[in-house]
Design a protein around this motif. Structure first.
Motif, PDB file in Angstrom:
ATOM      1  N   GLY A  76      -4.619   3.800  -8.666  1.00 26.12           N
ATOM      2  CA  GLY A  76      -5.706   4.171  -7.774  1.00 26.12           C
ATOM      3  C   GLY A  76      -6.638   3.006  -7.501  1.00 26.12           C
ATOM      4  N   SER A  94       0.855   3.909  -3.116  1.00 24.91           N
ATOM      5  CA  SER A  94       0.481   5.309  -2.897  1.00 24.91           C
ATOM      6  C   SER A  94       1.519   6.258  -3.478  1.00 24.91           C
ATOM      7  N   ALA A 102      -3.719  10.480  -1.720  1.00 19.64           N
ATOM      8  CA  ALA A 102      -2.614   9.533  -1.882  1.00 19.64           C
ATOM      9  C   ALA A 102      -1.450   9.883  -0.954  1.00 19.64           C
ATOM     10  N   SER A 110       0.919   6.508  -7.083  1.00 21.84           N
ATOM     11  CA  SER A 110      -0.329   7.217  -7.357  1.00 21.84           C
ATOM     12  C   SER A 110      -0.104   8.723  -7.419  1.00 21.84           C
ATOM     13  N   TRP A 116     -10.563   5.619  -1.842  1.00 18.84           N
ATOM     14  CA  TRP A 116      -9.806   5.259  -3.046  1.00 18.84           C
ATOM     15  C   TRP A 116     -10.759   5.074  -4.223  1.00 18.84           C
ATOM     16  N   TRP A 172      -6.412  -2.138  -0.185  1.00 18.92           N
ATOM     17  CA  TRP A 172      -7.001  -1.737   1.091  1.00 18.92           C
ATOM     18  C   TRP A 172      -8.230  -2.569   1.411  1.00 18.92           C
ATOM     19  N   ASN A 181      -4.848   0.385  -5.449  1.00 17.81           N
ATOM     20  CA  ASN A 181      -4.868   0.746  -4.029  1.00 17.81           C
ATOM     21  C   ASN A 181      -6.192   0.358  -3.387  1.00 17.81           C
ATOM     22  N   GLN A 221       0.826  -1.202   0.000  1.00 16.79           N
ATOM     23  CA  GLN A 221       0.000   0.000   0.000  1.00 16.79           C
ATOM     24  C   GLN A 221       0.863   1.255   0.000  1.00 16.79           C
ATOM     25  N   TRP A 222       1.933   1.211   0.754  1.00 15.34           N
ATOM     26  CA  TRP A 222       2.857   2.347   0.829  1.00 15.34           C
ATOM     27  C   TRP A 222       3.492   2.617  -0.535  1.00 15.34           C
ATOM     28  N   CYS A 231       0.600   5.024   6.077  1.00 13.91           N
ATOM     29  CA  CYS A 231       1.295   3.736   5.944  1.00 13.91           C
ATOM     30  C   CYS A 231       2.625   3.747   6.693  1.00 13.91           C
ATOM     31  N   VAL A 245      -2.407   8.875   2.585  1.00 15.13           N
ATOM     32  CA  VAL A 245      -2.279   7.418   2.714  1.00 15.13           C
ATOM     33  C   VAL A 245      -0.806   7.031   2.867  1.00 15.13           C
ATOM     34  N   PHE A 246       0.053   7.670   2.096  1.00 10.92           N
ATOM     35  CA  PHE A 246       1.495   7.430   2.191  1.00 10.92           C
ATOM     36  C   PHE A 246       1.992   7.674   3.620  1.00 10.92           C
TER      37      PHE A 246
END
Length: 258
Positions: free
Chosen positions: A218, A45, A122, A48, A164, A225, A221, A41-42, A129, A125-126
């Protein structure tokens, strides 16, 4: 009354400080789905917001005109994130091409809200994470001993999955409109090109492959998630309670004596 409340607050802060001081570096959670998917996920993002926020491009068309000002040239407009195209003016490589000031004409559309929503989310989220990975690696004992932290993590995971979907869908629609505005339909948006003495033909537009990639990441992600929601849910007290109730319902009471 006030003294009692302040004493309770100090006690809670002291307990939290004692827990947070128990840093135990352990990379084994990264081998589990909970931590491994968080790394994915990291990384996703980063792709993204980098592929969308770092875009720069231009569109151009060729112009030829007859008397009284015969000339041939190219008119172009440079655009970039956050795609406020209605603030982007045209520029002719030759000054006063066909006797007109092309800088008074602009592209059409403002897609900054969708683009900025997508990129900002994004980035958030980064950052989340990173915080989650620090918690998993250094404070996994605190994470599993607490009832609130896994539940908060689970709620954030559900909210992030939904956002997302929303942000990527909005950005995908905006990207489609950007392609139409800066593509071959560009000629019909310029009043001068409808002049019988001026002939306009579309030339080129910068490839938007990186923007297509941003849409793909996107939705990727969203899948990551949504899939990780199950593994986060397993860490919450809700899952443990459901297991207890399930096992309890399956037990059979021992027979009573005669």
């Amino acid at each position: 009354m006030a003294s009692n409340m302040s004493y309770r607050v100090r006690q809670r802060i002291s307990r939290l400080g004692q827990r947070m001081s128990g840093l135990q570096i352990n990379f084994s959670p990264l081998k589990e789905p909970l931590g491994f998917i968080k790394i994915l996920q990291w990384v996703a993002s980063i792709f993204s917001f980098a592929t969308c926020g770092g875009f720069k491009g231009k569109t151009s068309f060729k112009v030829s005109c007859s008397a009284p000002n015969p000339a041939n040239g190219t008119v172009e407009a440079a655009f970039a994130y956050p795609f406020r195209l209605n603030q982007v003016s045209f520029h002719a490589l030759q000054e006063s091409l066909c006797g007109e000031k092309w800088s008074t004409y602009f592209l059409i559309g403002d897609f900054s809200s969708s683009a900025q929503f997508y990129v900002t989310f994004a980035v958030l989220v980064f950052l989340y994470c990173i915080a989650a990975l620090v918690l998993y690696i250094g404070y996994m004992n605190l994470y599993r001993e607490s009832r609130k932290i896994p539940f908060i993590d689970f709620l954030i995971t559900l909210i992030a999955t939904f956002l997302w979907l929303v942000s990527t869908s909005a950005w995908a629609k905006a990207l489609t409109d950007i392609k139409m505005t800066t593509g071959e339909n560009l000629i019909g948006q310029i009043a001068l090109c409808n002049n019988k003495d001026i002939n306009c033909s579309f030339d080129s537009v910068t490839s938007m492959g990186s923007l297509n990639v941003s849409v793909i990441f996107g939705f990727l992600n969203m899948i990551l998630w949504g899939g990780n929601a199950w593994f986060v849910y397993k860490e919450t007290s809700l899952h443990s309670q459901s297991n207890i109730s399930t096992h309890g319902a399956g037990t059979v009471a021992p027979p009573t004596g005669m």
